[in-house]
Design a protein around this motif. Structure first.
Motif, PDB file in Angstrom:
ATOM      1  N   ARG A  91       7.720  -7.845   5.909  1.00  0.00           N
ATOM      2  CA  ARG A  91       7.662  -6.432   5.558  1.00  0.00           C
ATOM      3  C   ARG A  91       7.522  -6.334   4.041  1.00  0.00           C
ATOM      4  NH1 ARG A  91      11.223  -1.439   6.103  1.00  0.00           N
ATOM      5  NH2 ARG A  91       9.672   0.074   6.805  1.00  0.00           N
ATOM      6  N   CYS A  92       6.490  -5.672   3.597  1.00  0.00           N
ATOM      7  CA  CYS A  92       6.218  -5.560   2.162  1.00  0.00           C
ATOM      8  C   CYS A  92       7.354  -4.806   1.478  1.00  0.00           C
ATOM      9  CB  CYS A  92       4.893  -4.842   1.942  1.00  0.00           C
ATOM     10  SG  CYS A  92       4.537  -4.555   0.201  1.00  0.00           S
ATOM     11  N   SER A  93       7.906  -5.412   0.414  1.00  0.00           N
ATOM     12  CA  SER A  93       9.025  -4.751  -0.255  1.00  0.00           C
ATOM     13  C   SER A  93       8.544  -3.663  -1.213  1.00  0.00           C
ATOM     14  CB  SER A  93       9.886  -5.782  -0.977  1.00  0.00           C
ATOM     15  OG  SER A  93       9.088  -6.738  -1.598  1.00  0.00           O
ATOM     16  N   ARG A  94       7.253  -3.567  -1.423  1.00  0.00           N
ATOM     17  CA  ARG A  94       6.736  -2.496  -2.270  1.00  0.00           C
ATOM     18  C   ARG A  94       6.417  -1.248  -1.465  1.00  0.00           C
ATOM     19  NH1 ARG A  94       5.100  -4.183  -7.623  1.00  0.00           N
ATOM     20  NH2 ARG A  94       4.517  -2.026  -7.806  1.00  0.00           N
ATOM     21  N   CYS A  95       5.654  -1.419  -0.359  1.00  0.00           N
ATOM     22  CA  CYS A  95       5.182  -0.245   0.375  1.00  0.00           C
ATOM     23  C   CYS A  95       5.741  -0.164   1.788  1.00  0.00           C
ATOM     24  CB  CYS A  95       3.658  -0.218   0.409  1.00  0.00           C
ATOM     25  SG  CYS A  95       2.962  -1.536   1.412  1.00  0.00           S
ATOM     26  N   GLY A  96       6.405  -1.239   2.270  1.00  0.00           N
ATOM     27  CA  GLY A  96       7.024  -1.189   3.586  1.00  0.00           C
ATOM     28  C   GLY A  96       6.074  -1.517   4.726  1.00  0.00           C
ATOM     29  N   ASN A  97       4.820  -1.817   4.420  1.00  0.00           N
ATOM     30  CA  ASN A  97       3.880  -2.191   5.472  1.00  0.00           C
ATOM     31  C   ASN A  97       4.149  -3.621   5.950  1.00  0.00           C
ATOM     32  OD1 ASN A  97       2.407   0.180   5.674  1.00  0.00           O
ATOM     33  ND2 ASN A  97       0.971  -0.427   4.060  1.00  0.00           N
ATOM     34  N   PHE A  98       3.792  -3.893   7.186  1.00  0.00           N
ATOM     35  CA  PHE A  98       3.919  -5.249   7.700  1.00  0.00           C
ATOM     36  C   PHE A  98       2.650  -6.033   7.399  1.00  0.00           C
ATOM     37  CE2 PHE A  98       6.969  -2.851  10.178  1.00  0.00           C
ATOM     38  CZ  PHE A  98       8.067  -3.685  10.116  1.00  0.00           C
ATOM     39  N   TYR A  99       2.824  -7.321   7.137  1.00  0.00           N
ATOM     40  CA  TYR A  99       1.666  -8.151   6.824  1.00  0.00           C
ATOM     41  C   TYR A  99       1.954  -9.579   7.258  1.00  0.00           C
ATOM     42  CZ  TYR A  99       4.502  -9.611   2.841  1.00  0.00           C
ATOM     43  OH  TYR A  99       5.508 -10.094   2.068  1.00  0.00           O
ATOM     44  N   LEU A 100       0.924 -10.427   7.290  1.00  0.00           N
ATOM     45  CA  LEU A 100       1.069 -11.766   7.852  1.00  0.00           C
ATOM     46  C   LEU A 100       1.073 -12.888   6.821  1.00  0.00           C
ATOM     47  CD1 LEU A 100      -1.033 -11.768  11.127  1.00  0.00           C
ATOM     48  CD2 LEU A 100       1.380 -12.325  10.855  1.00  0.00           C
ATOM     49  N   SER A 101       0.604 -12.632   5.618  1.00  0.00           N
ATOM     50  CA  SER A 101       0.474 -13.724   4.658  1.00  0.00           C
ATOM     51  C   SER A 101       1.836 -14.185   4.171  1.00  0.00           C
ATOM     52  CB  SER A 101      -0.389 -13.277   3.477  1.00  0.00           C
ATOM     53  OG  SER A 101       0.302 -12.298   2.741  1.00  0.00           O
ATOM     54  N   VAL A 156       4.532  -9.893  -1.215  1.00  0.00           N
ATOM     55  CA  VAL A 156       4.213  -8.518  -0.851  1.00  0.00           C
ATOM     56  C   VAL A 156       2.931  -8.518  -0.024  1.00  0.00           C
ATOM     57  CG1 VAL A 156       5.353  -7.462  -2.836  1.00  0.00           C
ATOM     58  CG2 VAL A 156       2.975  -8.168  -3.010  1.00  0.00           C
ATOM     59  N   CYS A 157       2.552  -7.346   0.521  1.00  0.00           N
ATOM     60  CA  CYS A 157       1.355  -7.283   1.344  1.00  0.00           C
ATOM     61  C   CYS A 157       0.100  -7.424   0.470  1.00  0.00           C
ATOM     62  CB  CYS A 157       1.335  -5.970   2.127  1.00  0.00           C
ATOM     63  SG  CYS A 157       0.829  -4.541   1.151  1.00  0.00           S
ATOM     64  N   PRO A 158      -1.038  -7.787   1.068  1.00  0.00           N
ATOM     65  CA  PRO A 158      -2.269  -8.003   0.289  1.00  0.00           C
ATOM     66  C   PRO A 158      -2.650  -6.788  -0.557  1.00  0.00           C
ATOM     67  CG  PRO A 158      -2.565  -8.740   2.547  1.00  0.00           C
ATOM     68  CD  PRO A 158      -1.237  -8.055   2.502  1.00  0.00           C
ATOM     69  N   LYS A 159      -2.339  -5.595  -0.051  1.00  0.00           N
ATOM     70  CA  LYS A 159      -2.697  -4.376  -0.774  1.00  0.00           C
ATOM     71  C   LYS A 159      -1.929  -4.256  -2.090  1.00  0.00           C
ATOM     72  CE  LYS A 159      -2.065  -0.519   1.372  1.00  0.00           C
ATOM     73  NZ  LYS A 159      -1.927   0.490   2.440  1.00  0.00           N
ATOM     74  N   CYS A 160      -0.702  -4.737  -2.096  1.00  0.00           N
ATOM     75  CA  CYS A 160       0.164  -4.588  -3.262  1.00  0.00           C
ATOM     76  C   CYS A 160       0.122  -5.811  -4.173  1.00  0.00           C
ATOM     77  CB  CYS A 160       1.607  -4.362  -2.833  1.00  0.00           C
ATOM     78  SG  CYS A 160       1.857  -2.848  -1.921  1.00  0.00           S
ATOM     79  N   LEU A 161      -0.557  -6.872  -3.737  1.00  0.00           N
ATOM     80  CA  LEU A 161      -0.450  -8.151  -4.430  1.00  0.00           C
ATOM     81  C   LEU A 161      -0.908  -8.068  -5.892  1.00  0.00           C
ATOM     82  CD1 LEU A 161       0.450 -11.017  -3.896  1.00  0.00           C
ATOM     83  CD2 LEU A 161      -1.891 -11.588  -3.277  1.00  0.00           C
ATOM     84  N   ALA A 162      -2.045  -7.415  -6.129  1.00  0.00           N
ATOM     85  CA  ALA A 162      -2.576  -7.357  -7.490  1.00  0.00           C
ATOM     86  C   ALA A 162      -1.606  -6.642  -8.421  1.00  0.00           C
ATOM     87  CB  ALA A 162      -3.931  -6.660  -7.492  1.00  0.00           C
ATOM     88  N   LYS A 163      -1.086  -5.510  -7.968  1.00  0.00           N
ATOM     89  CA  LYS A 163      -0.149  -4.748  -8.791  1.00  0.00           C
ATOM     90  C   LYS A 163       1.131  -5.526  -9.008  1.00  0.00           C
ATOM     91  CE  LYS A 163       1.567  -0.143  -9.600  1.00  0.00           C
ATOM     92  NZ  LYS A 163       1.955  -0.219 -10.930  1.00  0.00           N
ATOM     93  N   ASP A 164       1.564  -6.220  -7.957  1.00  0.00           N
ATOM     94  CA  ASP A 164       2.792  -6.988  -8.053  1.00  0.00           C
ATOM     95  C   ASP A 164       2.650  -8.122  -9.064  1.00  0.00           C
ATOM     96  OD1 ASP A 164       5.444  -6.989  -6.726  1.00  0.00           O
ATOM     97  OD2 ASP A 164       4.937  -9.072  -6.301  1.00  0.00           O
TER      98      ASP A 164
END
Ligand SMILES: [Zn+2]
Length: 91
Positions: free
Chosen positions: A5-15, A19-27
């Motif tokens: 579970r992404c700790s930034r946006c709360g979305n679930f992801y598999l990697s 954080v989730c792929p969507k948040c990775l760059a910002k993180d």
């Protein structure tokens, strides 16, 4: 398959990232901002102060502190200050 579970946006992801792929760059960006801040200022300020100066939320700062390479970073900082105090003792 294990979901994270992404700790930034709360979305679930598999990697396996933090954080989730969507948040990775910002993180990553905020993480390097934080690392740079620590390299210049150390960890003497409270997370609230660091948050105010870097624009990174306290929640994310706490998370960064648990990142594996952050631990190494803090560790080497300690080594440096240990070396400095050893050098002073030897003078
Ligand atoms: Zn996310």
């Amino acid at each position: 398959m294990e979901f994270n579970r992404c700790s930034r946006c709360g979305n679930f992801y598999l990697s396996k990232d933090n954080v989730c792929p969507k948040c990775l760059a910002k993180d990553n960006l905020e993480f390097s901002t934080f690392k740079n801040y620590i390299e210049e200022n150390g960890l003497n300020n409270s997370l609230n102060d660091i948050s105010g100066e870097t624009g990174i939320s306290v929640k994310n700062l706490n998370r960064f502190l648990n990142y594996e390479n952050m631990q190494n970073n803090i560790q080497s900082k300690n080594d440096i200050s240990n070396n400095i105090s050893k050098n002073i003792t030897n003078l």
